[in-house]
Write a protein that holds these residues in place. Structure first.
Motif, mmCIF file in Angstrom:
data_model
loop_
_atom_site.group_PDB
_atom_site.id
_atom_site.type_symbol
_atom_site.label_atom_id
_atom_site.label_comp_id
_atom_site.label_asym_id
_atom_site.label_seq_id
_atom_site.Cartn_x
_atom_site.Cartn_y
_atom_site.Cartn_z
ATOM 1 N N PRO A 43 4.388 16.834 -5.503
ATOM 2 C CA PRO A 43 3.615 16.593 -6.715
ATOM 3 C C PRO A 43 2.327 17.426 -6.677
ATOM 4 O O PRO A 43 1.954 17.924 -5.613
ATOM 5 N N PRO A 44 1.670 17.583 -7.816
ATOM 6 C CA PRO A 44 0.409 18.324 -7.796
ATOM 7 C C PRO A 44 -0.557 17.679 -6.807
ATOM 8 O O PRO A 44 -0.457 16.487 -6.551
ATOM 9 N N ASP A 54 3.128 9.325 3.768
ATOM 10 C CA ASP A 54 4.459 9.933 3.686
ATOM 11 C C ASP A 54 5.333 9.296 2.606
ATOM 12 O O ASP A 54 6.536 9.507 2.562
ATOM 13 N N ASP A 55 4.711 8.509 1.732
ATOM 14 C CA ASP A 55 5.477 7.883 0.651
ATOM 15 C C ASP A 55 5.654 8.796 -0.552
ATOM 16 O O ASP A 55 6.363 8.457 -1.485
ATOM 17 N N LEU A 56 4.966 9.919 -0.575
ATOM 18 C CA LEU A 56 4.973 10.728 -1.785
ATOM 19 C C LEU A 56 6.321 11.412 -1.952
ATOM 20 O O LEU A 56 7.023 11.670 -0.990
ATOM 21 N N ALA A 57 6.648 11.695 -3.206
ATOM 22 C CA ALA A 57 7.912 12.344 -3.536
ATOM 23 C C ALA A 57 9.080 11.661 -2.836
ATOM 24 O O ALA A 57 9.730 12.234 -1.979
ATOM 25 N N PRO A 58 9.359 10.388 -3.187
ATOM 26 C CA PRO A 58 10.378 9.620 -2.486
ATOM 27 C C PRO A 58 11.771 10.222 -2.613
ATOM 28 O O PRO A 58 12.632 9.969 -1.780
ATOM 29 N N ASP A 59 11.997 11.049 -3.630
ATOM 30 C CA ASP A 59 13.331 11.629 -3.755
ATOM 31 C C ASP A 59 13.442 12.943 -2.995
ATOM 32 O O ASP A 59 14.443 13.638 -3.085
ATOM 33 N N GLU A 83 10.291 18.337 -5.177
ATOM 34 C CA GLU A 83 9.151 19.219 -4.937
ATOM 35 C C GLU A 83 7.861 18.407 -4.851
ATOM 36 O O GLU A 83 7.761 17.312 -5.382
ATOM 37 N N GLU A 85 0.846 -1.198 0.000
ATOM 38 C CA GLU A 85 0.000 0.000 0.000
ATOM 39 C C GLU A 85 0.874 1.237 0.000
ATOM 40 O O GLU A 85 1.943 1.263 0.604
ATOM 41 N N LEU A 86 0.351 2.266 -0.611
ATOM 42 C CA LEU A 86 0.997 3.561 -0.525
ATOM 43 C C LEU A 86 0.595 4.206 0.793
ATOM 44 O O LEU A 86 -0.564 4.131 1.188
ATOM 45 N N GLN A 87 1.532 4.792 1.502
ATOM 46 C CA GLN A 87 1.200 5.504 2.736
ATOM 47 C C GLN A 87 1.425 6.993 2.537
ATOM 48 O O GLN A 87 2.183 7.394 1.655
#
Lengths: 191, 217
Positions: A118-119, A108-113, A116, A104-106
């Motif tokens: 994401p939209p 705090d998984d966004l923008a792993p690098d 900036e 599952e995506l959690q």
């Protein structure tokens, strides 16, 4: 078809409010109302997916426990109550029946690098969207509704639907994509 | 960060949202979602569809005692606030994959396939599907191979190209059964991918028998 205002049915309990009451006040009356509405539907969902009566009720307990314990994670701007409970039911079934852990995506998984942001994610007015979606699903041509129901209710990936129905994989994909296109438009109307 | 240009097939997002997609393929979809706002929105929509289908199922009555049993279990459960996950720190891997692997690339063991091309010793498999990591040195080529089943690659670092397109971070390249392709890593840096297959690869070149040993899972 024009979307119907959800105020058409004033007797319909607002499940989102009930979930928020559980989250904020551990409101057991609200929880009982949610149980009365959702437990028989979760049971029906588990039975369709092959659980026998007692296994289905075990899963109902699991799901409703998670609803009580995790109500603070419910965000009505992201999902309706039935969508949120659906995702819990789906994941609990996978954990229990398949003995798999669903990746599952959690949040705090966004923008792993660490780049900036994401939209912003697609947000929608959950109740209005649900009534539009319901209309779209109800009006799907039978062969499109069939592949959609097999995917959700019978644990069949599209390649298995093809084998089971004896229809070419390309046809299954075409039907699914046509159905998905109609569903997407139901969301587009609300944007 | 740019938004991915190559996505998993729509049917795969549906299977993921419906819960029918198996664990190995779900790992790739979940990892792609970390990069892709468009597919996150689509999965959210398909989950809303699941919510409507759940709400519209003909209810099946539950045992009278079920609510009481549940409340007894809940009373025995210490209500703990939702744990806030510790900040993950910088990771090359998207969250779902980081949790599945539990280590960063430099801590993993790698098996050389041909010069410049490595597969991770880490891997998962379930049924006929398997996943591992593929690492390509700048400008290196993956030898021609044919597929006995489908293959997907998710780019997590760098990029590669083949006869079907150019793939950058967050992109998913999908190959059907029997599609030969020749991947070449971008010249300006190492390329790291998650590789998901539904059957082991079979190399077709003169050294195929040797390479196949490296691709055995």
């Amino acid at each position: 078809m024009l979307p119907k205002a959800d105020s058409n049915d004033p007797t319909m309990p607002d499940h989102e409010q009930l979930l928020l009451a559980v989250a904020r006040n551990r409101d057991s009356t609200a929880f009982r109302a949610l149980f009365d509405h959702f437990a028989p539907r979760i049971k029906a969902y588990m039975r369709r997916l092959g659980a026998d009566g007692s296994a289905a009720e075990e899963l109902v307990q699991d799901v409703m426990m998670a609803v009580w314990l995790r109500a603070d994670r419910f965000d009505p701007t992201l999902a309706s109550a039935s969508t949120w409970i659906y995702t819990i039911a789906r994941n609990r079934r996978i954990d229990r029946v398949r003995q798999e852990r669903r990746p599952e995506l959690q949040p705090d998984d966004l923008a792993p690098d660490g780049g900036e942001e994401p939209p912003p994610d697609h947000q929608f007015e959950a109740a209005e969207t649900a009534s539009r979606l319901r209309a779209v699903i109800g009006n799907l041509p039978p062969e499109q509704a069939d592949v959609l129901r097999l995917a959700y209710y019978e644990d069949k990936v599209h390649t298995e639907i093809s084998a089971e129905r004896g229809i070419p994989l390309g046809t299954v994909k075409t039907r699914l994509r046509l159905a998905l296109g109609r569903l997407r438009r139901a969301f587009g109307e609300g944007a | 960060m740019t938004v991915p240009a190559h996505h998993p097939a729509p049917e795969l997002l549906l299977d993921y949202a419906a819960g029918s997609l198996r664990a190995v393929q779900s790992l790739l979809v979940a990892a792609h979602l970390a990069y892709c706002p468009e597919c996150r929105a689509q999965v959210a929509e398909l989950e809303a569809c699941g919510g409507v289908l759940l709400a519209d199922l003909p209810p099946e009555p539950v045992s009278d005692s079920l609510f009481g049993t549940l409340m007894t279990r809940l009373d025995a459960t210490v209500a703990t606030p939702t744990p806030v996950p510790a900040p993950a720190g910088k990771s090359l891997f998207p969250g779902p994959l980081r949790r599945a692997i539990g280590a960063e690339p430099e801590a993993l063991e790698w098996v050389r396939v041909v010069p410049g091309v490595h597969l991770s010793a880490w891997g998962v498999s379930a049924g006929t599907a398997s996943a591992c990591l593929l690492r390509m040195a700048p400008g290196s080529r993956v030898p021609a191979h044919r597929h006995t089943d489908s293959e997907m690659l998710l780019v997590m670092k760098g990029g590669f190209s083949d006869e079907f397109g150019a793939y950058r971070v967050g992109d998913v390249a999908s190959y059907d059964t029997g599609t030969p392709h020749h991947a070449v890593a971008d010249a300006d840096g190492e390329c790291l991918c998650l590789l998901v297959q539904d059957q082991p690869l079979v190399f077709t070149g003169p050294l195929g028998w040797l390479l196949n040993r490296g691709f055995r899972f």
